[in-house]
Design a protein around this motif. Structure first.
Motif, PDB file in Angstrom:
ATOM      1  N   SER A 134       5.477  23.839 118.282  1.00  0.00           N
ATOM      2  CA  SER A 134       5.089  25.152 117.871  1.00  0.00           C
ATOM      3  C   SER A 134       4.161  25.580 118.763  1.00  0.00           C
ATOM      4  O   SER A 134       3.205  26.413 118.548  1.00  0.00           O
ATOM      5  CB  SER A 134       4.301  25.008 116.382  1.00  0.00           C
ATOM      6  OG  SER A 134       5.221  24.570 115.419  1.00  0.00           O
ATOM      7  N   LEU A 135       4.463  25.596 120.225  1.00  0.00           N
ATOM      8  CA  LEU A 135       3.714  25.786 121.309  1.00  0.00           C
ATOM      9  C   LEU A 135       3.741  27.602 121.325  1.00  0.00           C
ATOM     10  O   LEU A 135       4.881  27.962 121.426  1.00  0.00           O
ATOM     11  CB  LEU A 135       4.258  25.499 122.492  1.00  0.00           C
ATOM     12  CG  LEU A 135       3.385  25.864 123.802  1.00  0.00           C
ATOM     13  CD1 LEU A 135       1.775  25.198 123.936  1.00  0.00           C
ATOM     14  CD2 LEU A 135       3.983  24.988 125.061  1.00  0.00           C
ATOM     15  N   VAL A 141      -6.475  28.195 120.708  1.00  0.00           N
ATOM     16  CA  VAL A 141      -5.277  27.581 120.011  1.00  0.00           C
ATOM     17  C   VAL A 141      -4.015  27.628 120.852  1.00  0.00           C
ATOM     18  O   VAL A 141      -3.668  29.034 121.449  1.00  0.00           O
ATOM     19  CB  VAL A 141      -5.206  28.170 118.720  1.00  0.00           C
ATOM     20  CG1 VAL A 141      -4.098  27.306 117.759  1.00  0.00           C
ATOM     21  CG2 VAL A 141      -6.443  27.970 118.004  1.00  0.00           C
ATOM     22  N   MET A 142      -3.407  26.707 120.969  1.00  0.00           N
ATOM     23  CA  MET A 142      -2.077  26.678 121.681  1.00  0.00           C
ATOM     24  C   MET A 142      -0.984  26.554 120.754  1.00  0.00           C
ATOM     25  O   MET A 142       0.125  26.916 121.076  1.00  0.00           O
ATOM     26  CB  MET A 142      -1.887  25.766 123.063  1.00  0.00           C
ATOM     27  CG  MET A 142      -3.113  25.866 124.063  1.00  0.00           C
ATOM     28  SD  MET A 142      -2.599  24.653 125.280  1.00  0.00           S
ATOM     29  CE  MET A 142      -3.099  23.058 124.656  1.00  0.00           C
ATOM     30  N   GLY A 143      -1.073  25.385 119.941  1.00  0.00           N
ATOM     31  CA  GLY A 143      -0.055  25.117 119.065  1.00  0.00           C
ATOM     32  C   GLY A 143      -0.249  23.986 118.342  1.00  0.00           C
ATOM     33  O   GLY A 143      -1.751  23.900 117.793  1.00  0.00           O
ATOM     34  N   LYS A 144       0.415  23.077 117.887  1.00  0.00           N
ATOM     35  CA  LYS A 144       0.252  21.965 116.835  1.00  0.00           C
ATOM     36  C   LYS A 144       0.545  20.602 117.595  1.00  0.00           C
ATOM     37  O   LYS A 144       0.960  20.581 118.613  1.00  0.00           O
ATOM     38  CB  LYS A 144       1.082  21.974 115.578  1.00  0.00           C
ATOM     39  CG  LYS A 144       0.793  23.549 114.920  1.00  0.00           C
ATOM     40  CD  LYS A 144      -0.437  23.922 114.584  1.00  0.00           C
ATOM     41  CE  LYS A 144      -1.392  23.131 113.710  1.00  0.00           C
ATOM     42  NZ  LYS A 144      -0.268  23.460 111.967  1.00  0.00           N
ATOM     43  N   THR A 145       0.241  19.560 117.044  1.00  0.00           N
ATOM     44  CA  THR A 145       0.658  18.307 117.509  1.00  0.00           C
ATOM     45  C   THR A 145       1.523  17.625 116.541  1.00  0.00           C
ATOM     46  O   THR A 145       1.174  17.679 115.269  1.00  0.00           O
ATOM     47  CB  THR A 145      -0.622  17.290 117.992  1.00  0.00           C
ATOM     48  OG1 THR A 145      -1.515  16.993 116.709  1.00  0.00           O
ATOM     49  CG2 THR A 145      -1.239  18.016 119.031  1.00  0.00           C
ATOM     50  N   ASN A 146       2.423  16.735 116.887  1.00  0.00           N
ATOM     51  CA  ASN A 146       3.483  15.958 116.138  1.00  0.00           C
ATOM     52  C   ASN A 146       3.070  15.191 115.178  1.00  0.00           C
ATOM     53  O   ASN A 146       2.090  14.345 115.558  1.00  0.00           O
ATOM     54  CB  ASN A 146       4.765  15.841 116.759  1.00  0.00           C
ATOM     55  CG  ASN A 146       5.895  15.893 116.094  1.00  0.00           C
ATOM     56  OD1 ASN A 146       5.946  16.441 115.193  1.00  0.00           O
ATOM     57  ND2 ASN A 146       6.762  14.866 116.684  1.00  0.00           N
ATOM     58  N   VAL A 147       3.507  15.013 114.074  1.00  0.00           N
ATOM     59  CA  VAL A 147       3.316  14.106 112.800  1.00  0.00           C
ATOM     60  C   VAL A 147       4.417  13.508 112.129  1.00  0.00           C
ATOM     61  O   VAL A 147       5.666  14.096 112.479  1.00  0.00           O
ATOM     62  CB  VAL A 147       2.437  14.853 111.831  1.00  0.00           C
ATOM     63  CG1 VAL A 147       1.023  15.252 112.431  1.00  0.00           C
ATOM     64  CG2 VAL A 147       3.361  16.001 111.267  1.00  0.00           C
ATOM     65  N   PRO A 148       4.266  12.240 111.646  1.00  0.00           N
ATOM     66  CA  PRO A 148       5.429  11.811 110.920  1.00  0.00           C
ATOM     67  C   PRO A 148       5.268  12.690 109.434  1.00  0.00           C
ATOM     68  O   PRO A 148       4.546  13.686 109.022  1.00  0.00           O
ATOM     69  CB  PRO A 148       4.906  10.646 110.295  1.00  0.00           C
ATOM     70  CG  PRO A 148       3.781  10.224 111.234  1.00  0.00           C
ATOM     71  CD  PRO A 148       3.295  11.564 111.818  1.00  0.00           C
TER      72      PRO A 148
END
Length: 464
Positions: free
Chosen positions: A51-52, A124-131
């Motif tokens: 979600s960058l 804020v740039m985006g999010k970091t991936n998760v399970p």
């Protein structure tokens, strides 16, 4: 770019980057561009940042520079590019929890941890991936796919804060937030060669929660070194009236500089917690090697271990109960949208009785008291973070350790989750590598509430 700005890179410490922005040696816009360049180089392969939104990030960096130009008072993270874990609600930013059910979800409000980090001045740039729903310590989901290990992209980056750890280790972000139920801040830190802290219960308050009295999962910081981690913890920690179990120490208690000594400390080292853990031989060797290092730094090293016999049943019971309480209704309505291992865990929660949950909480109380007494005679416990090195990314979880089969997707994570139910703070510090060059961390555990002491001990070990 100014002459001084050339001295700052994405691999500089977060403290150096923040100081350079504050003094005007580099602008927030220039610092953002450096990180966006690194993301463009590494993220297509590693898939850590999701979600960058470059346009909104540039607007944020411009606003950060304007604030400095106007002489505004700014926070300790002012101008640092940041990507929040994709399970943490960020107002106006897509937050998916790694689930197709939330693929287009945009929260209206920041959760408390995000509120604090944003107030400290991040861009804020985006999010970091998760399970999916942060379940399991390998980061993959049907929305964004799999996050890969920056040291070997055929391997797992760990989880559930796997995107955060990978982004940190590869220089895409200077700091990262995460959360930890069964090792989700510690395990990916070990896999990616960074530092991850599971704070004491109540140290980093969370709000809103479906259950304010739920204390298995905690939020916390990740960084490339202990000093940077302390900087982020100083922003995250401290009481809040919305979180009734928050500890009272202000965040400033944890601010850098962090300097410590291991001289005279009573340190117990155990690669297997007295036989409770099946641990890969290479991982066990790294933990074992810490004995001589700790002794050389003046510690009194023993092989004592606390009795954590009830911890496995306690964790598994509470995890299943909480997952069912939080996600049971959604599973009933959308079973096809859940991965099998998570659905099975939620289903297990539905079979629990009041007596089962009462047993788990009684055991948890026993474990907490036993650890309190154990720490009267010890200062630190050192053990593995994860029982295996980073495993192949095309596996959901390791199927065996040293030939011993793993029956569930949780079995290989005991080293982290047995500590979870004690309530004690625990930190993963990079300490060695396998023969193949894969990172292996050691886990340092201290008594509940001794987070500052734990940071100082970790800094002393790091400085070796």
């Amino acid at each position: 770019m100014s002459a001084h700005a050339a001295d700052v890179t994405v691999d500089s410490t977060a403290r150096e980057q923040a100081a350079a922005v504050r003094t005007g040696d580099i602008s927030a816009r220039e610092l953002l561009d450096l990180h966006l360049t690194r993301i463009a180089e590494r993220n297509p392969e590693l898939n850590a940042v999701v979600s960058l939104d470059e346009e909104r990030a540039r607007e944020g960096a411009h606003a950060a520079d304007e604030a400095l130009a106007h002489g505004d008072e700014v926070g300790p993270l002012h101008g640092l590019p940041f990507a929040f874990k994709d399970t943490h609600a960020v107002a106006g930013w897509r937050t998916t929890f790694g689930s197709p059910l939330f693929a287009d979800h945009v929260p209206d409000a920041d959760e408390l941890l995000v509120e604090r980090v944003r107030r400290a001045g991040v861009v804020v740039m985006g999010k970091t991936n998760v399970p999916e729903f942060a379940s399991g310590s390998h980061t993959f989901n049907p929305v964004f796919g799999t996050t890969l290990n920056p040291h070997d992209p055929t391997r797992s980056a760990g989880g559930s804060s796997g995107g955060a750890a990978c982004a940190l280790a590869s220089g895409m972000v200077p700091l990262a937030d995460g959360s930890d139920m069964g090792g989700s801040l510690r395990n990916p830190a070990s896999f990616c060669g960074v530092v991850g802290l599971r704070p004491s219960l109540g140290r980093v308050p969370e709000w809103p929660l479906y259950n304010q009295w739920e204390t298995t999962s905690v939020g916390g910081p990740m960084a490339r070194n202990v000093g940077d981690l302390a900087l982020l913890l100083s922003v995250m920690a401290g009481p809040d009236p919305r979180a009734p179990q928050a500890l009272g120490d202000p965040g400033s208690t944890f601010a850098p500089p962090v300097r410590g000594s291991l001289a005279g400390l009573r340190v117990a080292v155990s690669p297997d917690l007295g036989g409770l853990l099946e641990v890969d031989h290479e991982v066990a060797a790294v933990v074992e090697s810490s004995r001589s290092v700790l002794a050389s730094l003046g510690a009194q090293v023993s092989a004592d271990v606390p009795d954590l016999a009830e911890a496995d049943d306690t964790f598994r019971t509470l995890r299943a109960w909480h997952l069912q309480a939080k996600l049971g209704t959604r599973l009933a309505e959308h079973r096809a949208s859940f991965k099998r291992s998570l659905a099975d865990n939620i289903d297990l929660g539905a079979t629990l009785s009041g007596a089962d949950v009462a047993r788990a909480y009684t055991q948890r109380t026993t474990l907490s008291e036993r650890m309190r007494l154990w720490f009267l005679d010890h200062d630190l416990l050192v053990l593995p973070v994860s029982q295996v090195p980073p495993f192949p990314a095309d596996q959901e979880f390791p199927h065996e350790i040293n030939g011993a089969p793993m029956k569930t997707y949780l079995d290989w994570m005991c080293a982290a989750y047995l500590i979870t139910v004690t309530g004690c703070p625990a930190i993963s510090v990079p300490f060695g590598t396998t023969r193949d060059g894969l990172p292996v961390g050691v886990q340092l555990v201290a008594a509940h509430g001794r987070d500052r002491f734990l940071l100082e001990a970790a800094a002393a070990l790091e400085a070796r």
